[in-house]
Write an enzyme that holds these catalytic residues in place. Structure first.
Site: not given
Length: 710
Positions: A48, A76-77
């Site tokens: 991505h 974020e992840d």
């Protein structure tokens, strides 16, 4: 599958080798951070960010944007912090990544609030570095391309957010290639069957019309060659959502929409654009009123082109756009063209202008953000602001202002400056006086007339269309209500304290500080505002202040003596309202009821609604009219009149002669002979009303007159 080496080869066309190495280093870092993570489709997660970087490479974005694209989900992840990214890749990249990252550490009850808060955070980051939004648009585009693995309801939610916010942002920044794809992908996610049917119909229609399109294209190209003008002609394809919207909004069939042939002519310079326009108008007859010059007056997003519609052979409409190569690049890449030209180390006026416009827009967003009550109100303002601008008007100095279709004088005043909007009272359009609610048309010259003490009206919210005006009016009204509520609260608290033979000014600061701490309020103004808006009872606050001042409770036997009534004039503003049930007038005996959130609501003493309000005597106040009350007050009357021709004109003339205005008039027929007239008149006071009623009674055909109000 697309790899980092493929991307590096593409970047070699416009970036130096050391910057390409930094992009590759960011990719390997992201690959390690996302190790073991997979997308819903089953692919490794790092595909991505790589795809997002590839989208940015198509737009020739700089190496820091590409690095941020590689790392945009790391904070974020994964467990990596912003500080760690800053140490590894520099502060600029870390700020970009943080700007694109969602607020994950806060839990929101509502999805809409979460989306609004995330967008608000991104706007703050955009104000520091505009590349944040370009990375975010590329991220959203790849997410939309890979929606297939999600649940249908989640697909539709993401698609609606994309359509309402991100596609419009892309349009506002002039990034047409991303806008068109976002719109079509959203349309396919929200209405898959409609999109599929239109897609099949477009393919079929294109096949049937291929020879006609080729003939027009050849005719245009041959004319260019014969005239010795440089330019290439290409067919212009409509995208799915624009076809669907035209069919829906213009109530046209698919055949009518597709019957228009679209072409684009790309040339070398502005002079050639106008010469080619003359050539095509000589070749085909132009449709009157369908020519637009966006070169002389660009759109708000920097878009420039000449648009014209022509009558082709057999009356077939032909739409032609004429622009230079730089304008074509700007139309496709918008604000991103700024970096496209920067990459070549040559500043370009079109790209620089687009960058300045984008900065101006973001500055406006920040101003709206300061004025908005919460993130949901802010996002609503942003949605309204993102519609395309269509009207171009002039200031007295000749500067051009862009405003949306349907904009009013008030919108124009606020677009010039918030202070001018807040204090405007009238306007001259082309040197003629005009009301503030006048809808504007392109080409008009406007001059705003202001007055120092003027204030915005609540009614303005019903006529303005721009987000800046709506946000500024709401902010001014909130401030106005706050100021008036504090003033009323001070009057009420002082009145209650006077019963204990003291006042706010006479009390020392200690009791007030203790009371504020007990009530968990930040300031004395907050207490006064809550009293003025009816959220707290002045008598209770006064009693507690006196108790704290004396260090003990007052003896219960002590009864404070009552002070005189509160004096009102009708011009107090938003915190004194007049009850619609009984329509009080100066001269009527009145009483006030403290209503939560509204302030004091004034009733006539004989109003039947007071019966249920008297159960809470602490919220009732004796009121008295000021001698200076000179506002106009509406009063409804009911007249029984013999039916006759010219009745309304006769009543209107009589009321006007009595120096009053008719606000509303309605007639209902009781029988063939008798009519009931419901008349609302604006009067100054009870004496003025009595004079009007006396005049009405003098009419021979007027029977019973009743002042309405329970």
């Amino acid at each position: 599958m697309f790899t980092i080496d493929d991307l590096a080869d593409r970047l070699g066309g416009y970036l130096p080798q050391d910057e390409i190495q930094q992009v590759k280093r960011a990719f390997y870092y992201a690959e390690q951070a996302h190790d073991g993570q997979r997308r819903r489709s089953g692919e490794p997660y790092v595909t991505h960010p790589l795809a997002v970087a590839n989208i940015l490479a198509n737009m020739h974005m700089d190496h820091q944007s590409l690095m941020a694209a590689m790392l945009h989900d790391v904070i974020e992840d994964t467990g990596v912090s912003k500080q760690a990214l800053g140490e590894q890749f520099g502060e600029a990249v870390a700020e970009l990544v943080d700007g694109v990252s969602k607020l994950t550490q806060i839990t929101f009850e509502d999805k809409a609030v979460a989306q609004a808060e995330n967008f608000q955070k991104m706007v703050m980051a955009m104000s520091r570095d505009i590349r944040v939004i370009i990375v975010k648009l590329a991220d959203r585009l790849h997410n939309m391309r890979t929606l297939g693995a999600l649940r249908p309801e989640k697909k539709r939610r993401i698609a609606r957010e994309t359509l309402e916010i991100y596609a419009r942002v892309a349009n506002r920044l002039g990034i047409n290639t991303i806008r068109v794809e976002l719109e079509d992908l959203s349309f396919q996610a929200i209405h898959p069957m409609r999109a599929e049917r239109i897609k099949r119909a477009v393919a079929s229609a294109r096949g049937h019309r291929r020879s006609a399109i080729r003939q027009v294209q050849d005719t245009l190209q041959n004319s260019l060659d014969e005239e010795g003008m440089t330019g290439s002609v290409m067919g212009r394809q409509k995208h799915l959502l624009s076809i669907y919207r035209k069919m829906r909004d213009q109530k046209k069939s698919f055949a009518e929409i597709m019957d228009v042939f679209g072409f684009r002519i790309i040339t070398d310079d502005v002079d050639s654009c106008y010469r080619i326009l003359g050539m095509v108008h000589n070749l085909y007859k132009p449709v009157p009123g369908r020519f637009k010059d966006y070169i002389a007056i660009p759109k708000a997003n920097g878009y420039q082109s000449l648009h014209t519609t022509l009558f082709g052979s057999g009356g077939m409409p032909i739409e032609v756009q004429i622009r230079t190569r730089e304008m074509e690049a700007m139309a496709n890449n918008g604000i991103a063209a700024h970096w496209l030209y920067k990459a070549g180390q040559t500043d370009h006026p079109i790209a620089e202008g687009s960058h300045a416009r984008a900065r101006s827009w973001i500055k406006g967003l920040l101003e709206m953000q300061r004025h908005a009550g919460d993130s949901l109100e802010f996002i609503e303002h942003v949605k309204n602001d993102l519609f395309p601008d269509d009207i171009y008007v002039f200031t007295p100095k000749g500067d051009i202002m862009e405003l949306p279709q349907g904009a009013t004088v008030i919108d124009f005043a606020y677009s010039v400056h918030t202070d001018i909007g807040n204090s405007c009272i009238a306007c001259r359009i082309d040197r003629h006086l005009a009301p503030l609610s006048t809808r504007l048309e392109s080409g008009q010259t406007l001059e705003i007339i202001t007055a120092p003490g003027a204030r915005p009206s609540l009614a303005w919210l019903n006529v303005v269309v721009t987000a800046k005006a709506r946000s500024a009016i709401r902010h001014a009204l909130k401030h106005q209500q706050h100021t008036e509520a504090v003033q009323l609260g001070r009057r009420l608290l002082n009145k209650a304290l006077a019963e204990f033979e003291t006042s706010l000014e006479e009390l020392p600061g200690g009791p007030m500080a203790t009371l504020l701490a007990e009530l968990e309020l930040k300031s004395q103004d907050a207490l006064l505002e809550s009293i003025g808006l009816g959220a707290r009872v002045a008598h209770v606050a006064a009693r507690r202040l006196v108790d704290l001042h004396h260090g003990e409770q007052l003896p219960t036997a002590e009864t404070p003596h009552r002070q005189g009534p509160i004096v009102i004039s009708g011009a107090e503003g938003m915190v004194i309202k007049f009850a619609r049930c009984c329509h009080p007038l100066p001269g009527d005996p009145v009483i006030g009821h403290l209503s939560v959130g509204k302030g004091i609501v004034v009733h006539r003493t004989e109003c039947r609604n007071l019966a249920e309000l008297k159960s809470d005597p602490d919220k009732l106040f004796a009121l008295e009219w000021s001698d200076q009350a000179d506002e106009d007050f509406p009063v409804p009357l009911r007249l029984e009149i013999e039916s006759r021709r010219g009745l309304v004109a006769e009543l209107a003339g009589l009321v006007t002669d009595a120096d009053a205005n008719i606000e509303r008039i309605g007639i209902e027929e009781r029988d063939a002979r008798l009519s009931i007239v419901n008349l609302t008149v604006s009067v100054r006071n009870r004496v003025h009303l009595a004079r009007i009623i006396k005049r009405l009674r003098n009419l021979s055909h007027v029977g019973k007159i009743t002042r309405l109000g329970n």
